[in-house]
Design a protein around this motif. Structure first.
Motif, PDB file in Angstrom:
ATOM      1  N   VAL A 141       4.180  -8.056  14.897  1.00  0.00           N
ATOM      2  CA  VAL A 141       3.714  -9.108  14.004  1.00  0.00           C
ATOM      3  C   VAL A 141       3.621  -8.591  12.566  1.00  0.00           C
ATOM      4  O   VAL A 141       3.987  -9.289  11.612  1.00  0.00           O
ATOM      5  N   ALA A 142       3.159  -7.364  12.395  1.00  0.00           N
ATOM      6  CA  ALA A 142       3.074  -6.788  11.050  1.00  0.00           C
ATOM      7  C   ALA A 142       4.463  -6.619  10.438  1.00  0.00           C
ATOM      8  O   ALA A 142       4.655  -6.851   9.237  1.00  0.00           O
ATOM      9  N   VAL A 144       3.496  12.722  13.640  1.00  0.00           N
ATOM     10  CA  VAL A 144       2.436  11.737  13.880  1.00  0.00           C
ATOM     11  C   VAL A 144       2.550  10.718  12.753  1.00  0.00           C
ATOM     12  O   VAL A 144       2.420  11.055  11.577  1.00  0.00           O
ATOM     13  N   ILE A 145       2.845   9.459  13.100  1.00  0.00           N
ATOM     14  CA  ILE A 145       3.078   8.457  12.058  1.00  0.00           C
ATOM     15  C   ILE A 145       1.903   7.498  11.883  1.00  0.00           C
ATOM     16  O   ILE A 145       1.965   6.606  11.037  1.00  0.00           O
ATOM     17  N   GLY A 146       0.840   7.696  12.658  1.00  0.00           N
ATOM     18  CA  GLY A 146      -0.316   6.844  12.448  1.00  0.00           C
ATOM     19  C   GLY A 146      -1.431   7.105  13.434  1.00  0.00           C
ATOM     20  O   GLY A 146      -1.198   7.551  14.560  1.00  0.00           O
ATOM     21  N   ARG A 147      -2.663   6.836  12.978  1.00  0.00           N
ATOM     22  CA  ARG A 147      -3.852   6.913  13.820  1.00  0.00           C
ATOM     23  C   ARG A 147      -4.622   5.613  13.646  1.00  0.00           C
ATOM     24  O   ARG A 147      -4.967   5.232  12.527  1.00  0.00           O
ATOM     25  N   ILE A 148      -4.877   4.932  14.755  1.00  0.00           N
ATOM     26  CA  ILE A 148      -5.495   3.606  14.724  1.00  0.00           C
ATOM     27  C   ILE A 148      -6.930   3.710  15.227  1.00  0.00           C
ATOM     28  O   ILE A 148      -7.156   4.140  16.362  1.00  0.00           O
ATOM     29  N   VAL A 155       3.842   0.622   9.881  1.00  0.00           N
ATOM     30  CA  VAL A 155       4.956  -0.265   9.563  1.00  0.00           C
ATOM     31  C   VAL A 155       5.674   0.202   8.304  1.00  0.00           C
ATOM     32  O   VAL A 155       6.911   0.177   8.223  1.00  0.00           O
ATOM     33  N   ALA A 156       4.916   0.637   7.307  1.00  0.00           N
ATOM     34  CA  ALA A 156       5.534   1.113   6.075  1.00  0.00           C
ATOM     35  C   ALA A 156       6.403   2.345   6.326  1.00  0.00           C
ATOM     36  O   ALA A 156       7.396   2.566   5.629  1.00  0.00           O
ATOM     37  N   ALA A 216       9.571   0.828   8.486  1.00  0.00           N
ATOM     38  CA  ALA A 216      10.417  -0.127   7.760  1.00  0.00           C
ATOM     39  C   ALA A 216       9.969  -0.194   6.307  1.00  0.00           C
ATOM     40  O   ALA A 216       9.346  -1.167   5.883  1.00  0.00           O
ATOM     41  N   PRO A 217      10.273   0.838   5.527  1.00  0.00           N
ATOM     42  CA  PRO A 217       9.796   0.870   4.140  1.00  0.00           C
ATOM     43  C   PRO A 217      10.461  -0.159   3.244  1.00  0.00           C
ATOM     44  O   PRO A 217       9.932  -0.512   2.200  1.00  0.00           O
ATOM     45  N   ILE A 218      11.639  -0.671   3.644  1.00  0.00           N
ATOM     46  CA  ILE A 218      12.365  -1.621   2.802  1.00  0.00           C
ATOM     47  C   ILE A 218      12.321  -2.999   3.451  1.00  0.00           C
ATOM     48  O   ILE A 218      12.728  -3.170   4.599  1.00  0.00           O
ATOM     49  N   VAL A 219      11.832  -3.962   2.723  1.00  0.00           N
ATOM     50  CA  VAL A 219      11.772  -5.330   3.227  1.00  0.00           C
ATOM     51  C   VAL A 219      13.077  -6.028   2.873  1.00  0.00           C
ATOM     52  O   VAL A 219      13.487  -6.048   1.728  1.00  0.00           O
TER      53      VAL A 219
END
Length: 376
Positions: free
Chosen positions: A136-137, A318-322, A355-356, A359-362
């Motif tokens: 969704v993001a 590691v690309i993220g910690r939630i 998400v960034a 997919a850094p490019i929208v």
């Protein structure tokens, strides 16, 4: 004011997309006829792909809004027909090519769609919630996104997105329902209520093959595959069906969970897939008085990254910690992802950072309606 011309009406209808296919109804040969009387009243007949189309009401509303906006229109009448078998065959050829048994574009080495298998070593780490909220993001950033719920025995994605509609079948093509801008397919859409799916390897492989080849995904930017926990038949099948898919490994900070997550990521050593990154879920919990708690320990993602980087001889970041937030995470039980219900929450912000990275490019501005589909 002069009545509009047929060309003006057709031009307006070119801005109406079929909600399942995502392409203009004029391009799909869905506009059967247009009639305009001397007073400017417009009658439009639309060919639906199948009888009982669940999105008939939405198509009608979109057509009415487009026609009414044309200068000189005094009123709009909409009638519906259904495509003939020959017209549906032509539509299938238009969308998929002349070879009805052709392999999905997703499986081609030059496919522009990035495929991520979201894996975990064990259940209970929030893998499906991570998948849904990432999807969704990504859609909110303007990307075309799909989810394949490959957790056949533990499917949960439709419920998390509030989807109750089944796919529409058009000439052996399955049109996946859309919710929050994300196309979704799941075995849960084909079983009664909460019935268990009791299948062995060959049947599982065939179901996944249909999800890859027979679902009309359209021109996706990203496909997320919610994998079952562990390293069983489904992981092997999808590695064969989609060899360019990358892995996103979900773990918790707990060392035991991390050790099991390493096994899921280690599948890449056998299949030749790449680990795109490690995501640590439920990393911490901030109490109302501002004290940060780590109920599941710490260091799990770092341990998985270190182990897989050594095993695969390439860096697995590691690309993220939630963080954990019970109030926010309960949103999934109501069929609404927390990135939509509480976008300013700490978990949603963490998803945004992941998400960034992915997919850094929208590619395009968001133009979808972020609502779950409701059958007509």
């Amino acid at each position: 004011m002069e009545p509009p011309t047929e060309q003006q009406i057709r031009t307006a209808l070119a801005g109406v997309d079929d909600p399942e296919i995502g392409r203009p109804i004029t391009e799909l040969n869905m506009v059967e006829s247009i009639a305009i009387d001397a007073q400017g009243r417009v009658a439009v007949r639309i060919r639906l792909t199948v009888a009982g189309c669940p999105l008939r009401t939405k198509i009608g509303n979109d057509v009415r809004a487009a026609v009414t906006a044309v200068p000189g229109v005094a009123g709009t009448d909409i009638d519906f027909g259904v495509m003939t078998e020959e017209q549906r065959r032509d539509l299938r050829i238009q969308l998929r090519g002349p070879d009805s048994e052709s392999v999905s574009a997703l499986a081609r080495p030059d496919s522009p769609t990035r495929v991520y298998c979201v894996v975990s070593g064990k259940g209970g780490v929030g893998k499906s919630s991570v998948t849904v909220n990432l999807a969704v993001a990504l859609a909110r950033r303007g990307l075309r996104v799909g989810i394949m719920d490959a957790d056949v025995h533990g499917h949960s994605v439709p419920a998390m997105l509030g989807i109750t509609a089944a796919p529409t079948l058009v000439e052996r093509m399955m049109m996946p329902p859309t919710a929050f801008g994300v196309r979704v397919i799941s075995i849960g859409m084909f079983v009664d209520d909460n019935a268990p799916v009791v299948w062995r390897g060959p049947m599982l492989h065939r179901a996944l093959q249909q999800f890859v080849n027979d679902v009309y995904w359209g021109e996706l930017d990203i496909l997320l595959i919610d994998m079952p926990p562990g390293t069983g038949d489904i992981a092997i099948s999808l590695a064969q069906l989609l060899p360019t898919a990358q892995l996103l490994v979900v773990t918790t900070p707990q060392r035991t969970a991390a050790r099991i997550a390493e096994r899921a990521g280690a599948v890449a050593a056998q299949t030749g897939q790449r680990v795109a990154g490690i995501i640590e879920n439920m990393s911490w919990y901030d109490t109302p008085d501002g004290i940060r708690q780590t109920p599941f320990g710490a260091g799990g993602a770092t341990a998985v990254s270190r182990a897989l980087s050594g095993l695969l001889d390439t860096y697995c970041p590691v690309i993220g910690r939630i963080p954990f937030d019970p109030a926010v995470c309960a949103a999934g039980d109501q069929g609404a992802p927390f990135v939509d219900t509480d976008p300013d929450s700490a978990p949603a912000m963490a998803i945004g950072e992941i998400v960034a990275t992915l997919a850094p490019i929208v590619r395009r501005p968001l133009s979808v309606t972020l609502v779950s589909p409701v059958p007509a």
